[in-house]
Design an enzyme around this catalytic site. Structure first.
Site, PDB file in Angstrom:
ATOM      1  N   LYS A 119       0.830  -1.220   0.000  1.00  0.00           N
ATOM      2  CA  LYS A 119       0.000   0.000   0.000  1.00  0.00           C
ATOM      3  C   LYS A 119       0.855   1.255   0.000  1.00  0.00           C
ATOM      4  CE  LYS A 119      -4.557  -1.397   1.163  1.00  0.00           C
ATOM      5  NZ  LYS A 119      -5.709  -1.318   2.040  1.00  0.00           N
ATOM      6  N   LYS A 201      -3.466 -10.542  -7.030  1.00  0.00           N
ATOM      7  CA  LYS A 201      -4.770 -10.711  -6.385  1.00  0.00           C
ATOM      8  C   LYS A 201      -5.817  -9.751  -6.985  1.00  0.00           C
ATOM      9  CE  LYS A 201      -5.397  -8.216  -2.505  1.00  0.00           C
ATOM     10  NZ  LYS A 201      -5.673  -7.736  -1.175  1.00  0.00           N
ATOM     11  N   LYS A 204     -10.342  -4.676  -5.068  1.00  0.00           N
ATOM     12  CA  LYS A 204     -11.493  -3.809  -5.336  1.00  0.00           C
ATOM     13  C   LYS A 204     -11.059  -2.419  -5.781  1.00  0.00           C
ATOM     14  CE  LYS A 204     -12.225  -3.315  -0.394  1.00  0.00           C
ATOM     15  NZ  LYS A 204     -13.016  -3.870   0.662  1.00  0.00           N
TER      16      LYS A 204
END
Ligand code: TYM
Length: 334
Positions: A119, A201, A204
């Site tokens: 992140k 992965k 969203k």
């Protein structure tokens, strides 16, 4: 009190961030298994809106998504009379415990977290302290309710291990206080990959055909699956290293139909890739269409959702308060 919460059943806690739309990965890796576990356990499912603040959010959208996530939980099959469902921000004990547990977590431990590294690379302009201490708030969510089992996708395994380490450390200093929680990670569906990049992965926060959202219309789902990256050897076989795209479609199919990968391989091995994609798109649509219909109905009834949230937050506060006070006493705050 919810009947199940006072029974002898073991406790489950899990949550989802209400940031943006919920993906097929979130559903197959977490929500679907929650539905399957709700009769066997005391279940607590949270909309973890405070975690979402680690990435900049539009306030109006966050407010809306936070409540809609609870509507989605119910639409997916979670019974609001059986499970505790509430907003993380409505039970202040989560953040209280989080500060305390910050003092029992080492910088080096947080610095090793893969999700923090990913992140902070993705949101380079906003590497805030919340992003760094995110796993401690997650540990607090879990430990606050003396949780036995935490059903999550594979990407949360490292955070779960940290929660266990914190619990063990605290118990060693102050005596048995927290239950050391076990992860519950499904055999299939725990790591759904992107359709366009099946080596990463499904997330969203991707919005380019890589991700299927639970609110996608059937024709959008069909088109996204049709464009999924595969390979050129035309064999339907599970091999994540050499055939990540086909393996991902097999995982999605198996997870929805609740078949093993072997059973799915056997059933589909003589199909072409075009047929496979059609079959996979069909099972996705069949699975999520009823959820979408129920979700739309529930969203029309905001008062119903507000009432569930209000009642459940009171029940959660009762449990949280008792357990937080035990911690206060052990550490000398009370
Ligand atoms: P979040 O919102 O990112 O993800 C929610 C759940 O979805 C799973 N998941 C996936 N599973 C399979 N394949 C994928 N591609 C995929 N993407 C996401 C996640 O593993 C997760 O189970 N930190 C948590 C939220 C949280 C939490 C908690 C969870 C906060 N406190 C306490 C359990 C217990 C998270 O990342 O959620």
């Amino acid at each position: 009190m919810v009947e199940s919460i006072v029974s002898d059943k073991k406790t489950i806690f899990s949550g989802m961030q209400p940031s943006g739309q919920i993906s097929l990965g979130n559903y197959l890796g977490a929500l679907k298994s929650w539905v399957n576990l709700q009769d066997e356990y005391n279940c607590i499912f949270c909309s973890v809106n405070l975690h979402s603040l680690t990435v900049r959010q539009n306030p109006e959208l966050l407010r809306q998504n936070t409540k809609q996530l609870i509507a989605l939980y119910i639409a997916a099959g979670l019974d609001p009379n059986k499970n505790l469902m509430f907003l993380q921000s409505d039970v202040y004990q989560h953040t209280q415990l989080s500060w305390i547990l910050n003092c029992y977590t080492y910088f080096g431990e947080l610095n090793r977290m893969t999700q923090f590294k990913e992140k902070s690379a993705k949101y380079e302009e906003n590497i805030n302290a919340g992003l760094f201490t995110y796993p401690v708030l997650m540990a607090s969510d879990i430990l606050l309710y003396k949780t036995n089992l935490v059903p999550v996708g594979e990407d949360q395994k490292q955070h779960l291990e940290l929660a266990r380490d914190i619990a063990i450390r605290f118990n060693k200093i102050y005596g048995e206080t927290f239950i050391v929680p076990e992860p519950y990670i499904g055999k299939v569906g725990a790591r759904i990959m992107g359709l366009l990049d099946p080596t990463k992965k499904m997330s969203k926060s991707d919005n380019n055909g890589n991700t299927i959202f639970l609110t996608d219309e059937p024709n959008i789902i069909l088109n996204k699956v049709k464009r999924a990256v595969t390979d050129s050897d035309n064999q339907i076989r599970f091999d994540t290293i050499n055939k990540p795209g086909i393996s991902n479609l097999l995982s999605i199919y198996s997870s929805i139909t609740q078949k093993t990968i072997l059973e799915s391989e056997e059933e589909l091995k003589n199909k072409g890739y075009g047929d496979l994609k059609k079959i996979v798109a069909e099972v996705i649509i069949e699975e999520i269409l009823p959820i979408q219909e129920k979700f739309k109905e529930l969203c029309k009834n905001e008062d119903y959702i507000n009432e569930i949230l209000k009642q459940n937050a009171i029940k959660a506060q009762e449990i949280a308060d008792k357990n937080l006070n035990e911690v206060y006493k052990k550490i000398g705050i009370k």
